[in-house]
Design a protein around this motif. Sequence first.
Motif, PDB file in Angstrom:
ATOM      1  N   CYS A 129       1.125  -0.784  -0.464  1.00 15.57           N
ATOM      2  CA  CYS A 129      -0.080   0.088  -0.017  1.00 15.57           C
ATOM      3  C   CYS A 129       0.613   0.659   0.201  1.00 15.57           C
ATOM      4  O   CYS A 129       1.768   1.439   0.823  1.00 15.57           O
ATOM      5  N   PHE A 130       0.782   1.853  -1.112  1.00 14.44           N
ATOM      6  CA  PHE A 130       1.485   3.200  -0.802  1.00 14.44           C
ATOM      7  C   PHE A 130       0.752   3.986  -1.103  1.00 14.44           C
ATOM      8  O   PHE A 130      -0.043   4.564  -1.919  1.00 14.44           O
ATOM      9  N   ALA A 131       1.261   5.958  -0.613  1.00 15.23           N
ATOM     10  CA  ALA A 131       0.584   6.552  -0.112  1.00 15.23           C
ATOM     11  C   ALA A 131       2.017   7.781  -0.763  1.00 15.23           C
ATOM     12  O   ALA A 131       2.245   7.733  -0.045  1.00 15.23           O
ATOM     13  N   THR A 132       1.053   8.818  -1.464  1.00 14.44           N
ATOM     14  CA  THR A 132       1.973   9.858  -1.276  1.00 14.44           C
ATOM     15  C   THR A 132       1.253  11.187  -1.612  1.00 14.44           C
ATOM     16  O   THR A 132       0.268  10.902  -2.239  1.00 14.44           O
ATOM     17  N   GLY A 133       2.449  12.230  -1.636  1.00 12.21           N
ATOM     18  CA  GLY A 133       1.417  13.211  -1.774  1.00 12.21           C
ATOM     19  C   GLY A 133       0.888  13.992  -0.237  1.00 12.21           C
ATOM     20  O   GLY A 133       0.027  15.796  -0.094  1.00 12.21           O
ATOM     21  N   PHE A 134       0.936  14.189   0.771  1.00 19.02           N
ATOM     22  CA  PHE A 134       0.196  14.125   2.266  1.00 19.02           C
ATOM     23  C   PHE A 134       1.494  15.074   2.681  1.00 19.02           C
ATOM     24  O   PHE A 134       2.313  15.307   2.424  1.00 19.02           O
ATOM     25  N   TYR A 135       0.331  15.700   3.237  1.00 19.55           N
ATOM     26  CA  TYR A 135       1.294  17.118   4.276  1.00 19.55           C
ATOM     27  C   TYR A 135       0.123  17.148   5.110  1.00 19.55           C
ATOM     28  O   TYR A 135      -1.087  17.583   5.324  1.00 19.55           O
ATOM     29  N   GLY A 142     -11.458  -5.140   9.684  1.00 17.09           N
ATOM     30  CA  GLY A 142     -11.714  -3.394  10.517  1.00 17.09           C
ATOM     31  C   GLY A 142     -10.253  -3.885  11.991  1.00 17.09           C
ATOM     32  O   GLY A 142     -10.375  -2.746  12.747  1.00 17.09           O
ATOM     33  N   GLU A 143      -9.487  -4.729  11.607  1.00 17.63           N
ATOM     34  CA  GLU A 143      -8.554  -4.698  13.011  1.00 17.63           C
ATOM     35  C   GLU A 143      -7.302  -4.546  12.159  1.00 17.63           C
ATOM     36  O   GLU A 143      -6.894  -5.342  11.550  1.00 17.63           O
ATOM     37  N   GLU A 144      -6.759  -3.869  13.053  1.00 17.23           N
ATOM     38  CA  GLU A 144      -5.538  -3.252  12.740  1.00 17.23           C
ATOM     39  C   GLU A 144      -4.021  -5.070  12.424  1.00 17.23           C
ATOM     40  O   GLU A 144      -3.753  -5.509  13.310  1.00 17.23           O
ATOM     41  N   LEU A 145      -3.057  -5.136  11.565  1.00 20.03           N
ATOM     42  CA  LEU A 145      -2.170  -6.425  11.311  1.00 20.03           C
ATOM     43  C   LEU A 145      -0.818  -5.533  11.210  1.00 20.03           C
ATOM     44  O   LEU A 145      -0.837  -4.735  11.543  1.00 20.03           O
ATOM     45  N   LEU A 146      -0.396  -6.160  12.310  1.00 20.74           N
ATOM     46  CA  LEU A 146       1.107  -5.843  12.916  1.00 20.74           C
ATOM     47  C   LEU A 146       2.156  -6.204  11.989  1.00 20.74           C
ATOM     48  O   LEU A 146       2.616  -7.143  11.799  1.00 20.74           O
ATOM     49  N   GLU A 147       2.284  -4.979  10.766  1.00 21.30           N
ATOM     50  CA  GLU A 147       3.154  -5.442   9.719  1.00 21.30           C
ATOM     51  C   GLU A 147       3.944  -4.167   9.598  1.00 21.30           C
ATOM     52  O   GLU A 147       3.399  -3.341  10.569  1.00 21.30           O
ATOM     53  N   ASP A 148       5.241  -4.300   9.458  1.00 19.87           N
ATOM     54  CA  ASP A 148       6.350  -4.107   9.135  1.00 19.87           C
ATOM     55  C   ASP A 148       6.242  -2.194   9.131  1.00 19.87           C
ATOM     56  O   ASP A 148       5.757  -2.638   7.305  1.00 19.87           O
ATOM     57  N   TRP A 149       6.282  -0.772   9.032  1.00 23.05           N
ATOM     58  CA  TRP A 149       5.657  -0.106   8.368  1.00 23.05           C
ATOM     59  C   TRP A 149       7.129   0.734   8.161  1.00 23.05           C
ATOM     60  O   TRP A 149       8.282   0.761   8.642  1.00 23.05           O
ATOM     61  N   GLY A 150       7.046   0.966   6.932  1.00 21.23           N
ATOM     62  CA  GLY A 150       8.199   1.400   6.034  1.00 21.23           C
ATOM     63  C   GLY A 150       8.686   3.193   6.603  1.00 21.23           C
ATOM     64  O   GLY A 150       9.223   3.601   6.579  1.00 21.23           O
ATOM     65  N   GLY A 151       7.433   3.801   7.725  1.00 19.84           N
ATOM     66  CA  GLY A 151       7.579   5.039   7.957  1.00 19.84           C
ATOM     67  C   GLY A 151       8.070   5.990   6.419  1.00 19.84           C
ATOM     68  O   GLY A 151       6.938   5.632   5.674  1.00 19.84           O
ATOM     69  N   ILE A 152       7.911   6.826   6.780  1.00 21.04           N
ATOM     70  CA  ILE A 152       7.950   8.467   6.320  1.00 21.04           C
ATOM     71  C   ILE A 152       8.505   8.627   5.298  1.00 21.04           C
ATOM     72  O   ILE A 152      10.007   9.691   6.001  1.00 21.04           O
ATOM     73  N   LEU A 153       8.758   9.414   4.251  1.00 20.76           N
ATOM     74  CA  LEU A 153       9.891   9.868   3.183  1.00 20.76           C
ATOM     75  C   LEU A 153       9.443  10.891   2.382  1.00 20.76           C
ATOM     76  O   LEU A 153       8.312  11.312   2.474  1.00 20.76           O
ATOM     77  N   PRO A 154      10.581  11.991   2.667  1.00 22.01           N
ATOM     78  CA  PRO A 154       9.824  13.076   2.129  1.00 22.01           C
ATOM     79  C   PRO A 154       9.817  12.903   0.392  1.00 22.01           C
ATOM     80  O   PRO A 154      10.584  12.179  -0.712  1.00 22.01           O
ATOM     81  N   ASN A 155       8.652  13.717  -0.540  1.00 19.46           N
ATOM     82  CA  ASN A 155       9.541  14.137  -1.809  1.00 19.46           C
ATOM     83  C   ASN A 155       9.461  15.110  -2.486  1.00 19.46           C
ATOM     84  O   ASN A 155       9.512  16.222  -1.410  1.00 19.46           O
ATOM     85  N   HIS A 156      10.371  15.745  -3.260  1.00 15.87           N
ATOM     86  CA  HIS A 156      10.405  16.907  -4.540  1.00 15.87           C
ATOM     87  C   HIS A 156      10.205  17.396  -4.084  1.00 15.87           C
ATOM     88  O   HIS A 156      10.281  19.103  -4.352  1.00 15.87           O
ATOM     89  N   ASP A 157       8.422  17.574  -3.783  1.00 13.57           N
ATOM     90  CA  ASP A 157       7.621  19.237  -4.442  1.00 13.57           C
ATOM     91  C   ASP A 157       6.918  18.984  -2.750  1.00 13.57           C
ATOM     92  O   ASP A 157       6.191  20.274  -2.147  1.00 13.57           O
ATOM     93  N   GLY A 158       7.564  18.747  -1.710  1.00 17.01           N
ATOM     94  CA  GLY A 158       7.138  19.183   0.034  1.00 17.01           C
ATOM     95  C   GLY A 158       6.460  18.320   0.014  1.00 17.01           C
ATOM     96  O   GLY A 158       6.487  18.391   1.409  1.00 17.01           O
ATOM     97  N   THR A 159       5.704  16.738   0.026  1.00 15.19           N
ATOM     98  CA  THR A 159       4.895  16.198   0.201  1.00 15.19           C
ATOM     99  C   THR A 159       5.344  15.470   1.095  1.00 15.19           C
ATOM    100  O   THR A 159       6.841  15.081   1.075  1.00 15.19           O
ATOM    101  N   PHE A 160       4.239  14.186   1.255  1.00 13.88           N
ATOM    102  CA  PHE A 160       5.093  13.048   2.447  1.00 13.88           C
ATOM    103  C   PHE A 160       4.877  11.474   1.051  1.00 13.88           C
ATOM    104  O   PHE A 160       4.129  11.636   0.789  1.00 13.88           O
ATOM    105  N   GLN A 161       6.074  10.615   1.386  1.00 13.51           N
ATOM    106  CA  GLN A 161       4.988   9.340   1.121  1.00 13.51           C
ATOM    107  C   GLN A 161       5.601   8.161   2.542  1.00 13.51           C
ATOM    108  O   GLN A 161       6.429   8.868   2.895  1.00 13.51           O
ATOM    109  N   SER A 162       4.212   6.771   1.904  1.00 16.47           N
ATOM    110  CA  SER A 162       5.106   5.933   2.941  1.00 16.47           C
ATOM    111  C   SER A 162       4.123   5.003   2.338  1.00 16.47           C
ATOM    112  O   SER A 162       3.366   4.792   1.796  1.00 16.47           O
ATOM    113  N   SER A 163       4.793   3.884   2.934  1.00 12.25           N
ATOM    114  CA  SER A 163       4.183   2.134   2.355  1.00 12.25           C
ATOM    115  C   SER A 163       4.382   1.302   3.663  1.00 12.25           C
ATOM    116  O   SER A 163       4.662   1.439   4.536  1.00 12.25           O
ATOM    117  N   VAL A 164       3.421   0.293   3.202  1.00 11.04           N
ATOM    118  CA  VAL A 164       3.464  -0.553   3.918  1.00 11.04           C
ATOM    119  C   VAL A 164       2.986  -2.174   3.608  1.00 11.04           C
ATOM    120  O   VAL A 164       2.603  -2.013   2.496  1.00 11.04           O
TER     121      VAL A 164
END
Length: 355
Positions: free
Chosen positions: A218-224, A236-258
């Motif tokens: 699941c890849f989310a990009t462009g948030f701020y 509806g129950e959260e799964l304990l998967e390793d989260w990739g953290g948050i990385l910056p985009n070139h336009d000042g927004t951010f991206q993340s993936s899991v």
Amino acid sequence: MKICAVVFLLGVMIKGAASMIHTYRYFQTSSSQISGFPQYVAVGLVNDLVISHYDSNIKRVVPKQEWMNRVTEDDAQYWETETQISLGNEQVGKARIETVKQRLNETGGLHLDQRMAGCDWDDETNEIRGYFQTAFDGEDFISLDWMTQTWVAPKQQAFPTKLRWERIGEALQFKDYFDHICAEYLKRYVRYGEKTLKRKELPEVWFLQKSSSSPVTCFATGFYPDRAMLFWTKDGEELLEDWGGILPNHDGTFQSSVSLDLSSVPTGDWGRYSCVFQLSGVKDDLITKLDPGLIRTNEKKYTPYIVAAACVLGAVVCFLIGYFLYRRYKAKQLSPQSSEPEVMEELNSQPPETQ
């Protein structure tokens, strides 16, 4: 990683929607004998957006955000003053490299001295936290422990600096700078760029998969801003998967993936899984239900085009063969002396606009 994520979410819920921690970081890089790279570079960032830049080639500080031009409303000489400070820091950086080289018993070669100073400001509690750390040739050299107000020197060569700074009370001077000057400038910058820095932007969410046997990402990009969480749920129950953290985009927004391994899950059950994005200050979660038809894969990306291209090519070949046989048949009917090369020449010619 997941424990840290839970703590983060609790912090977000306790702070509430209006609270936000703003950051100001000032990075300085001094170098020697690095071809094609300025000997000194200084960059200022607010909330991870570059607001100013200086290097030893241009010899002046320039704004990197349009709203930073408003700084002259409060201080007409701001950019000139910052330029003079950077010119001085450039010379100090050169001297630091020479000092550390002597401590390391080195006389030449490529060297890099890096420094970061800055502060955080919680706009709800008004709490300030300062940061100062240095590195030499990519290794930590000396840093300030904000909680204890002491200096940490992981390298033996930095120990003389630690002793001298402790003797003259350098930590207290830094704390005074962070609590007042740094905090005041940060608050001013946030005021100038309020529309940009306090905005809330939800991301685009994609499902990606390298192959049919690979985990689904699941890849989310462009948030701020970057105070966000991304995770998978099942029914509806959260799964304990390793989260990739948050990385910056070139336009000042951010991206993340899991990513989630669904290799043992029947495709018919994939609809029970969803990707959930949470953004600080936004009440409703962004929930995207997993649909196998929406997954982008390397296999699916190219297969339709290859099949379509093969069909078109086959149709063209069939047309040319049929056309050739038809012309040959007509040529024999009209004139037994008609030459085949004339037909071939016509087939090989191209319209003028495509030559």
